[in-house]
Motif scaffolding. Structure first.
Motif, short mmCIF file in Angstrom:
data_model
loop_
_atom_site.label_atom_id
_atom_site.label_comp_id
_atom_site.label_asym_id
_atom_site.label_seq_id
_atom_site.Cartn_x
_atom_site.Cartn_y
_atom_site.Cartn_z
N ALA A 1 11.13 7.70 8.41
CA ALA A 1 10.70 6.21 8.16
C ALA A 1 11.83 5.29 8.68
CB ALA A 1 10.63 6.22 6.39
N ARG A 2 13.05 5.67 8.71
CA ARG A 2 14.09 4.92 9.23
C ARG A 2 13.71 4.51 10.74
NH1 ARG A 2 17.36 6.72 5.03
NH2 ARG A 2 17.96 8.82 6.15
N LEU A 3 13.39 5.55 11.32
CA LEU A 3 13.10 5.54 12.71
C LEU A 3 11.89 4.89 13.29
CD1 LEU A 3 14.08 9.46 13.55
CD2 LEU A 3 15.48 7.37 14.36
N TYR A 4 10.76 5.10 12.38
CA TYR A 4 9.36 4.42 12.88
C TYR A 4 8.74 3.37 12.31
CZ TYR A 4 9.04 9.00 15.47
OH TYR A 4 9.15 10.00 16.29
N LEU A 5 9.35 2.83 11.22
CA LEU A 5 8.94 1.83 10.35
C LEU A 5 9.61 0.52 10.31
CD1 LEU A 5 7.73 3.73 7.38
CD2 LEU A 5 6.33 3.22 9.32
N GLY A 6 10.54 0.41 11.37
CA GLY A 6 11.09 -0.81 11.69
C GLY A 6 11.80 -1.69 10.41
N ASP A 7 11.45 -3.01 10.45
CA ASP A 7 11.80 -3.65 9.32
C ASP A 7 10.90 -3.61 8.20
OD1 ASP A 7 10.06 -5.23 10.09
OD2 ASP A 7 10.94 -7.01 10.59
N HIS B 1 4.44 -3.96 3.32
CA HIS B 1 5.45 -3.48 2.09
C HIS B 1 4.72 -2.17 1.71
CE1 HIS B 1 7.62 -7.31 1.73
NE2 HIS B 1 6.48 -7.82 2.15
N MET B 2 5.25 -1.04 1.59
CA MET B 2 4.67 0.09 1.50
C MET B 2 5.66 1.14 0.83
SD MET B 2 4.81 1.40 5.35
CE MET B 2 4.37 -0.33 6.13
N THR C 1 9.39 -2.85 4.47
CA THR C 1 10.13 -2.57 3.14
C THR C 1 9.33 -1.41 2.49
OG1 THR C 1 10.64 -5.14 2.53
CG2 THR C 1 10.41 -3.40 0.91
N TRP C 2 10.09 -0.28 2.15
CA TRP C 2 9.52 1.12 1.82
C TRP C 2 10.35 1.58 0.86
CZ3 TRP C 2 12.29 5.30 2.90
CH2 TRP C 2 13.14 5.18 3.95
N HIS C 3 9.55 2.76 0.12
CA HIS C 3 10.25 3.28 -0.84
C HIS C 3 9.66 4.78 -0.93
CE1 HIS C 3 7.45 1.47 -4.06
NE2 HIS C 3 7.92 2.68 -4.47
N ILE D 1 0.86 -1.21 -0.06
CA ILE D 1 0.06 -0.02 0.09
C ILE D 1 0.92 1.06 -0.05
CG2 ILE D 1 -1.78 1.18 1.20
CD1 ILE D 1 -2.69 -1.31 2.51
N GLU D 2 0.66 2.29 -0.93
CA GLU D 2 1.35 3.48 -0.76
C GLU D 2 0.36 4.54 -0.01
OE1 GLU D 2 1.10 6.93 -4.04
OE2 GLU D 2 1.97 5.39 -4.79
N SER D 3 1.01 4.90 1.07
CA SER D 3 0.27 5.97 1.68
C SER D 3 0.12 7.12 0.92
CB SER D 3 0.94 6.53 3.18
OG SER D 3 0.32 7.52 3.39
N PHE D 4 -1.06 7.78 0.98
CA PHE D 4 -1.50 9.11 0.22
C PHE D 4 -1.47 10.40 1.25
CE2 PHE D 4 -4.34 11.92 -2.43
CZ PHE D 4 -3.82 11.94 -3.32
#
Length: 427
Positions: free
Chosen positions: A224-230, A199-200, A232-234, A164-167
């Protein structure tokens, strides 16, 4: 197993490529397939899009069938109305590792759309409990949160790599300070994680000032590095979401600047707009031209100012982190925390008329043309971001702000470069 988008992002990142993506959607299976085929055949690092129609967005799955049977056109693909088997046939020979396809829909109640895309063999969509409710719907935020929790769990349980892509980074993005956009997309990422989606992608809408945008995109990656743990994001950048230039030259310049912004900041993907955005729904041919233009634009922004970018990075990072922490401290359940945050004004979106939004926070443009807070309402900042609250906006001033970017680009590159470099120093 699918996960085609994540895999293509990883491959493109390794090559230093920027994935380009249109926003198009058509009502019939044949027309939608023809559009997807032309995009897939470009020979570019590209992602396909199926954008749903306006009936489907509000939960009306009967009217699309009636309109199609009457021979009328729709402004998108009614994925819930078309049988999954027909959608699978439409995708056959196109959808795959080199051509991921995302379903974009704009609905606060996403369950049927998510179920339909999964039944058709897809696993990638966009939205969020806040970003697809407050700008687009009159539904209570509590109902949207419940619906998105259900949709996320279905996607996570029925696919191996549902994405999912957050809007959130586009939330009223043309007149919203970037710290709130950054905070919202990170908070929706936390919501997805809580409900099983690992996956986001994290969105950010190009704003009104290049250095501010570059600082904000850096802050988004840091948070994102601080709050989204492991997870997978871009990061995905949207070409400016507000009123578009009315001249072809102005539109081309703006599209080019958005491509340079994406490349300069390491965005993995960009959602492209077309030259005709100001006056019509773009055709397939216009989308193809915009994709080629974006893909051919090299990095190297003309208004780069490292010192100013660093200052904006520090400002956005501090404000966005305060917002995220304040919301997450309200409740271990992220959805409940989001609802409480809007009730208390800890989250407050300028110019958003939804009844669950307080509307006490306001935004304005400063002398550089950057987006800044007017009134901060009850946002969790230690003192005011600006030394003095600004006076309420007149209708004329709001009109000027809404047209600021379009006017700047329509007035020509020389003037635009002068304006974007004005100021200097720190924000």
């Amino acid at each position: 197993m699918s996960g085609y988008l994540d895999r293509l992002v990883a491959e493109a990142r390794g090559r230093g490529d920027l994935l380009v993506q249109p926003r198009m959607g058509f009502g019939t299976v044949d027309t939608m397939r023809a559009g997807l085929r032309k995009v897939a055949a470009l020979g570019l690092p590209v992602v396909g899009t199926i954008t749903v129609d306006s009936y489907t967005r509000v939960g009306d799955h009967v009217s699309p069938l009636e309109r199609l049977m009457a021979g009328e056109e729709l402004n998108g693909f009614p994925i819930v109305t078309h049988p999954p088997e027909r959608t699978r046939e439409m995708l056959d020979g196109l959808y795959g590792p080199s051509f991921p396809i995302q379903v974009r829909h704009g609905t606060a109640l996403p369950q049927k759309v998510i179920e339909s895309l999964v039944r058709a063999g897809l696993d990638t969509t966009e939205g969020g409990p806040v970003s697809y409710c407050l700008p687009y719907s009159r539904l209570p935020l509590t109902r949207a949160v419940e619906a998105w929790a259900e949709g996320c769990r279905f996607l996570a349980n029925e696919t191996e790599r549902g994405h999912i892509e957050s809007f959130g980074g586009c939330l009223m993005g043309q007149l919203c300070p970037p710290s709130l956009l950054v905070a919202m997309t990170v908070l929706e990422g936390r919501f997805f994680l809580q409900h099983g989606v690992r996956h986001m992608s994290l969105s950010y809408a190009q704003g009104t000032h290049g250095a501010q945008d570059r600082g904000a995109l850096r802050a988004l990656r840091e948070l994102a590095r601080l709050y989204l743990g492991d997870a997978t994001w871009h990061v995905v950048l949207y070409t400016y979401m507000g009123l578009f230039p009315r001249t072809p030259a102005g539109a081309i310049d703006l599209i080019g600047d958005s491509a340079r912004l994406a490349r300069d900041t390491g965005c993995e993907r960009i959602i492209v707009k077309t030259v005709s955005e100001a006056w019509q729904i773009p055709s397939v041919a216009e989308n193809v031209r915009a994709l080629r233009l974006t893909a051919a634009t090299p990095p190297g922004s003309t208004d780069a100012d490292p010192a100013l970018e660093d200052a904006y990075f520090a400002e956005v990072l501090e404000e966005a982190r305060r917002i995220v922490d304040a919301v997450l401290d309200l409740d271990p359940d992220v959805g409940k925390a989001l609802v409480q945050a809007f009730e208390r004004g800890i989250l407050d979106i300028p110019f958003c008329l939804h009844r669950d939004n307080r509307g006490e926070a306001t935004c304005t443009l400063d002398e550089r043309g950057a987006l800044v807070w007017g009134s901060t309402g009850n946002l969790p900042f230690s003192g005011r971001t600006r030394q003095e609250e600004v006076a309420p906006l007149s209708s004329g001033e709001l009109y000027r702000m809404l047209n600021h970017v379009a006017d700047r680009y329509d007035n020509g590159p020389a003037e635009r470069r002068t304006m974007s470099r004005s100021g200097g120093g720190t924000p």
